[in-house]
Design a protein around this motif. Structure first.
Motif, mmCIF file in Angstrom:
data_model
loop_
_atom_site.group_PDB
_atom_site.id
_atom_site.type_symbol
_atom_site.label_atom_id
_atom_site.label_comp_id
_atom_site.label_asym_id
_atom_site.label_seq_id
_atom_site.Cartn_x
_atom_site.Cartn_y
_atom_site.Cartn_z
ATOM 1 N N GLN A 113 11.783 -0.733 5.380
ATOM 2 C CA GLN A 113 10.981 -0.189 6.475
ATOM 3 C C GLN A 113 10.082 0.972 6.085
ATOM 4 O OE1 GLN A 113 14.301 0.513 6.198
ATOM 5 N NE2 GLN A 113 14.404 2.728 6.372
ATOM 6 N N GLU A 114 10.429 1.682 5.035
ATOM 7 C CA GLU A 114 9.634 2.852 4.682
ATOM 8 C C GLU A 114 8.329 2.493 3.972
ATOM 9 O OE1 GLU A 114 12.940 6.190 3.640
ATOM 10 O OE2 GLU A 114 12.989 4.390 2.406
ATOM 11 N N SER A 115 8.328 1.362 3.276
ATOM 12 C CA SER A 115 7.184 1.068 2.401
ATOM 13 C C SER A 115 6.474 -0.243 2.685
ATOM 14 C CB SER A 115 7.663 1.076 0.941
ATOM 15 O OG SER A 115 8.845 0.325 0.810
ATOM 16 N N VAL A 116 7.034 -1.071 3.551
ATOM 17 C CA VAL A 116 6.495 -2.433 3.682
ATOM 18 C C VAL A 116 5.074 -2.457 4.225
ATOM 19 C CG1 VAL A 116 7.371 -2.896 6.011
ATOM 20 C CG2 VAL A 116 7.119 -4.780 4.390
ATOM 21 N N THR A 117 4.684 -1.479 5.026
ATOM 22 C CA THR A 117 3.335 -1.546 5.622
ATOM 23 C C THR A 117 2.249 -0.984 4.704
ATOM 24 O OG1 THR A 117 3.576 0.601 6.715
ATOM 25 C CG2 THR A 117 4.201 -1.352 7.993
ATOM 26 N N ILE A 118 2.646 -0.388 3.578
ATOM 27 C CA ILE A 118 1.640 0.235 2.712
ATOM 28 C C ILE A 118 0.607 -0.785 2.210
ATOM 29 C CG2 ILE A 118 1.275 1.706 0.664
ATOM 30 C CD1 ILE A 118 2.997 2.883 3.115
ATOM 31 N N PRO A 119 1.033 -1.928 1.646
ATOM 32 C CA PRO A 119 0.004 -2.853 1.143
ATOM 33 C C PRO A 119 -0.955 -3.315 2.247
ATOM 34 C CG PRO A 119 2.192 -3.510 0.365
ATOM 35 C CD PRO A 119 2.403 -2.398 1.329
ATOM 36 N N GLU A 120 -0.432 -3.702 3.394
ATOM 37 C CA GLU A 120 -1.314 -4.185 4.461
ATOM 38 C C GLU A 120 -2.221 -3.055 4.962
ATOM 39 O OE1 GLU A 120 1.531 -5.551 3.869
ATOM 40 O OE2 GLU A 120 1.406 -7.691 4.296
ATOM 41 N N SER A 121 -1.755 -1.799 4.916
ATOM 42 C CA SER A 121 -2.625 -0.684 5.315
ATOM 43 C C SER A 121 -3.795 -0.563 4.344
ATOM 44 C CB SER A 121 -1.836 0.626 5.340
ATOM 45 O OG SER A 121 -0.825 0.579 6.323
ATOM 46 N N ILE A 122 -3.506 -0.747 3.069
ATOM 47 C CA ILE A 122 -4.574 -0.667 2.068
ATOM 48 C C ILE A 122 -5.507 -1.872 2.196
ATOM 49 C CG2 ILE A 122 -5.032 -0.651 -0.419
ATOM 50 C CD1 ILE A 122 -2.451 1.094 -0.673
ATOM 51 N N GLY A 140 0.126 5.213 -2.426
ATOM 52 C CA GLY A 140 -0.438 3.874 -2.593
ATOM 53 C C GLY A 140 -1.948 3.932 -2.800
ATOM 54 N N VAL A 141 -2.624 4.754 -2.009
ATOM 55 C CA VAL A 141 -4.080 4.880 -2.150
ATOM 56 C C VAL A 141 -4.418 5.483 -3.512
ATOM 57 C CG1 VAL A 141 -6.103 6.143 -1.296
ATOM 58 C CG2 VAL A 141 -4.569 4.977 0.314
ATOM 59 N N ALA A 142 -3.604 6.470 -3.924
ATOM 60 C CA ALA A 142 -3.871 7.131 -5.209
ATOM 61 C C ALA A 142 -3.824 6.135 -6.379
ATOM 62 C CB ALA A 142 -2.884 8.268 -5.432
#
Lengths: 345, 345, 345, 345
Positions: free
Chosen positions: D303-312, D21-23
């Protein structure tokens, strides 16, 4: 050289993967795909921006597709006329009906394992009987389990001869996303011998085969255990070496973290493979044991994608693109990216 | 003749069933059971009105039991002194520790399959090596899969000789009601050869055995496929007849409705068997196939209850109650009600 | 007083349990059961020695039963003539057809939840609307989830009034032993509101109800979470006390070891209950929470057996055996052994 | 403007996706990832040709990585010095220890939901409290269920106010490829209220929340049902419109073929999303019902990917890249490709 023009009928679990696989072949052109209704797969095609043109197999239902915002490029009959060869991945029985259309326009076709054997002239496997498919009009591919199984048996057969095999198929009962079939807290037993053992004997008539199939409540990857009696005595290590040299067999181990079928699916996802698919069967190094003259081992069959390479081999055979089994399969492998990873080992 | 006095240590999945099984033997007396905490099994014992006296294996935790309203009749050490033989069904490793107590009082004991082999003088199976258990002080029973497997292999071995077997164990991963272990949408592979194949060779050293074990996400009944090479050529029908004559093997068919392991559990419940248990292994008639000289077939192992009869056979052996294998196993069968149903066929 | 004569049509999951339940009622006589084919349930009946006489609902298929060694006592029409009331537990739609037979002979009948509501005069629940069933000819029982749900809602409603409920049904997708339906690695969502919420409002029209149902791949026991708004403010402890006082609700806790639906099935097996059945719903003490005026909690529905007591209550109502709701349900409970365990607490 | 330099500690299920996601963020640079052992994820990184530099968190175990052919670029401490902010996705408890390193070098860090709340200054959600994260040194993200839940609750809260919610979490028990945890044929109940309800109140203190969590034996996607009491009366259609307008909520329907959580996973695979991931939660149109003033509906949490946007989003907040909540989340969305599909509707 002009690219071979290919169409895909049935854009479901297998059809989608056939389309993607053909699109990767630099000597083929994917003309389009055909289906009948705005399924999730078709909706995903649209959300991806229609990388493949869609033809409708039921012109009278075209409105349903358009109502869902999905552009339609013509009918299945239109598609058939534009191609050299059709890959038919429709539901069992539909392929036999579509065959009339293929015959009408004198086109070649390759049917998936769900059709009856008599739909085609040749029951085909890319490694085991490539030559039989050369210039045929109609092929039927082996089913997913049989395709993977034959890879392993043919691999040893060409090195040491195989007298007989007894297989136990621990079958995943449904694909991910299926709701219309399933099994809950049960193992279901089929009448023996399993059709995969019988089919193996059709393709490799010099081998005696029997087997039992048990359905299990999982969605990713059949596991098959194989008790194999080679004609020439070989050690477990020799067998392992032969497997490791096969481009479409991935030898894995428990120590690396490949604890079962779910590890292979996870690994393929982590590789970034589209859909988390893997074309290779996996073979667990830790399961290869020898008992008297027999070699016993376990393989994993990624049911959604395992038949894609052999289907593309089939195009090469019927179109006579390569006359040689190894040249043909290697070409398929190169474009699908199969075996690249072996250079890392 | 005085009844043989029996105690059970560990009142879990196996311990409860051992207690029930012993209680049915008219030539034995169940003195009591021992456990350590107010588990659901112990709470159920209380709700049933304490048909068996409970002894505590951890006297310092007696208060926990009493706080849950469960009457305690003494300590495990008290129980040991009152009995002739202990059936030890405690968790793996605890049996080895309890053995000190059994030795201290010069009592006999029979350990379940979870303990290491060296806990006992004899690794025991009621049908395959009853004679070795005669008058021994300590026996270790084969595990559930091995117990059922040996029934089938020994059955053919006594008729036609068995040269070798290659087994595939499709293992249920947890018992009903387990939450501490489990598997979700995965088949897990073990390093080969499986311990069950190795254990079979310990009990039946003249047979060559290998095998692969795959864990599956179900709770009722392992399924084992067996590729068996008899010494003397026999037909599938002959094999089937031998199986059908064995008191602890139930030959079933898909046509009757026995579609898998869940059917057997359902049937046992519908029979009104306590806990829906079945002592017999089942063998699917429809899976018995012959390939060259090999016989292949599939059996079902009811993992919670299958070792109960052989454990009781063990009591008969160590106490010298019957000198003869058939007399002993028939006596166990009679009191457990095994094989009665065969008269209906 | 003469015993009330009862017949059971359909000897499947529910029919078997109805037969067993009626057989325990000292003021009723089970005349016989009817079915059509030698299913596993019928084969088990035979292996048990035919404790119940079997009648055939398809006389032309009588030969199939007899070929399987199962004695047939007559036809369903014969059975209907011998009884006062039929419990109809046939597959959905068959009950409506059988109704013609019941009408022809002027017999009463109680249909299970699978039939359409209009098959009967009254949609019935033993606790919530017993009085409506008095002397009716035809009742339809609530389905398994609705039966258990209404027990809990009615329980609070009679103490504090219930204004509204919002339920989430976490549904087991198949019964143990089912292969024709199942779900593998998927949660399936139904259109809201669920029929159980709608049915609750039919039985308890003064309560507002809505709900969502999600199917899950397990076989033992639905779990329902309930968000309930009582009319009168009550504490979580008060709610818990009311539940604990209800004969058909078993309050359990995680600390005791009741970690989920599988614990309840295991416990019922360990109790020695036939088939491992439980008539009570369970309610987890640890899930009862209060949020503003709402009480939220979770219950377990043993889907195979939960409707048996209310079905027997239905016999009491239509036959006028007891005029009073509490007297009727208490009588049912006494003969089924429900609530005895409460004296232990 | 210089790109923000980001490192990821822990290259497991979440860590891999954070790195990917960061990449994709054009205003960020992924410096590298850190882990400790040659796990399958790390082996996949190698097979992909090391798109990300790997640092070792346990220098003394570096040899294990190299023995598996995996190049190591330095230590975690090296990585920390090179970055502006670390995303810590290590196992619970390790993050707290790593924090010492982040503090030593004065670096910012964002911890995943597994850590204790006191690891960070701010408990963060990109939509609900972005402003609190501005310029903080340490954030802790909400867990996967809470992240998705708050998206939906915050969405309505900003339109109509939310007074209270009562949630039922139907939790997937393991991730695809997990063998160390799992559940087989059981639903497991947790003590209420669930931590997700409590966490929601920490982030949104003006909302009253309670909830019950039930674990189910599936691997793809939690489902949460939500009973929500808005402050202002709104219709089901209004709620649906608000949800549909939210970039990170995907409104789906049963009619389209989205029958449950497995459909969403399949659809994401068919879209060609890497790993078959989806950043959006899905909300079933067919489950939105109104009952008195309450709105009830069901959502799916990948569950595996849902937190990626909020982490970014968290990176944007702590680095002060955008001061405004909407500007920040929209930027994250743009680079992740979220919401593009909405233009098709």
């Amino acid at each position: 050289m002009a690219k071979v023009k290919v169409g895909v009928a049935g854009y479901g679990v297998i059809g989608q993967r056939l389309a993607d696989g053909v699109a990767l072949q630099e000597d083929m052109e994917l003309v389009g795909v055909a289906d009948v209704a705005p399924t999730l797969s078709i909706r995903a095609l649209r959300e991806r921006g229609m990388p493949y043109a869609l033809y409708t197999a039921l012109p009278e239902k075209k409105g349903d597709l358009e109502a869902a915002g999905i552009p339609v490029s013509g009918t299945l009959e239109d598609l058939v006329q534009k191609v050299d060869v059709m890959l038919d991945a429709t539901s069992a029985g539909v392929g036999a009906k579509n065959k009339e259309l293929y015959t009408k326009y004198g086109k070649k076709a390759i049917f998936q394992g769900g059709e009856k054997n008599d739909v085609a002239d040749v029951f085909f496997h890319g490694y085991a009987n490539y030559e039989k498919g050369l210039d045929a009009q109609f092929l039927k591919l082996t089913s997913c389990n049989t395709t993977g199984l034959i890879r392993a048996v043919d691999c040893i057969d060409r090195k040491a001869g195989v007298e007989k095999v007894a297989i136990t198929i621990i079958r995943r009962v449904a694909d991910p996303g299926d709701y219309h079939r399933g099994l809950t807290n049960a193992l279901q037993v089929d009448k023996a011998p399993s059709h995969q053992a019988v089919d193996l004997m059709t393709i490799m008539p010099h081998v005696n085969a029997t087997g039992i199939l048990v359905h299990t409540p999982v969605t990713h990857g059949h596991i098959i255990t194989i008790v194999m009696t080679p004609k020439k005595d070989i050690s477990a290590d020799e067998a392992l070496k032969y497997f490791d040299d096969h481009p479409r067999i991935r030898v894995v181990s428990l120590d690396e973290g490949f604890l079962g079928n779910a590890s292979l699916f996870r690994y393929a996802r982590d590789l970034g493979n589209p859909r988390g698919d893997m074309y290779e069967i996996a073979l667990w190094k830790d399961t290869v044991v020898k008992s008297e003259g027999d070699i016993m081992f376990a393989i994993n069959i990624p049911q959604e994608s395992v038949t894609i390479p052999e289907s593309i081999d089939g195009i090469r055979a019927v179109m006579g693109m390569q006359k040689d089994r190894i040249e043909a399969t290697n070409t398929t492998n190169k474009y699908l990216g199969i075996g690249k990873w072996k250079d890392l080992s």
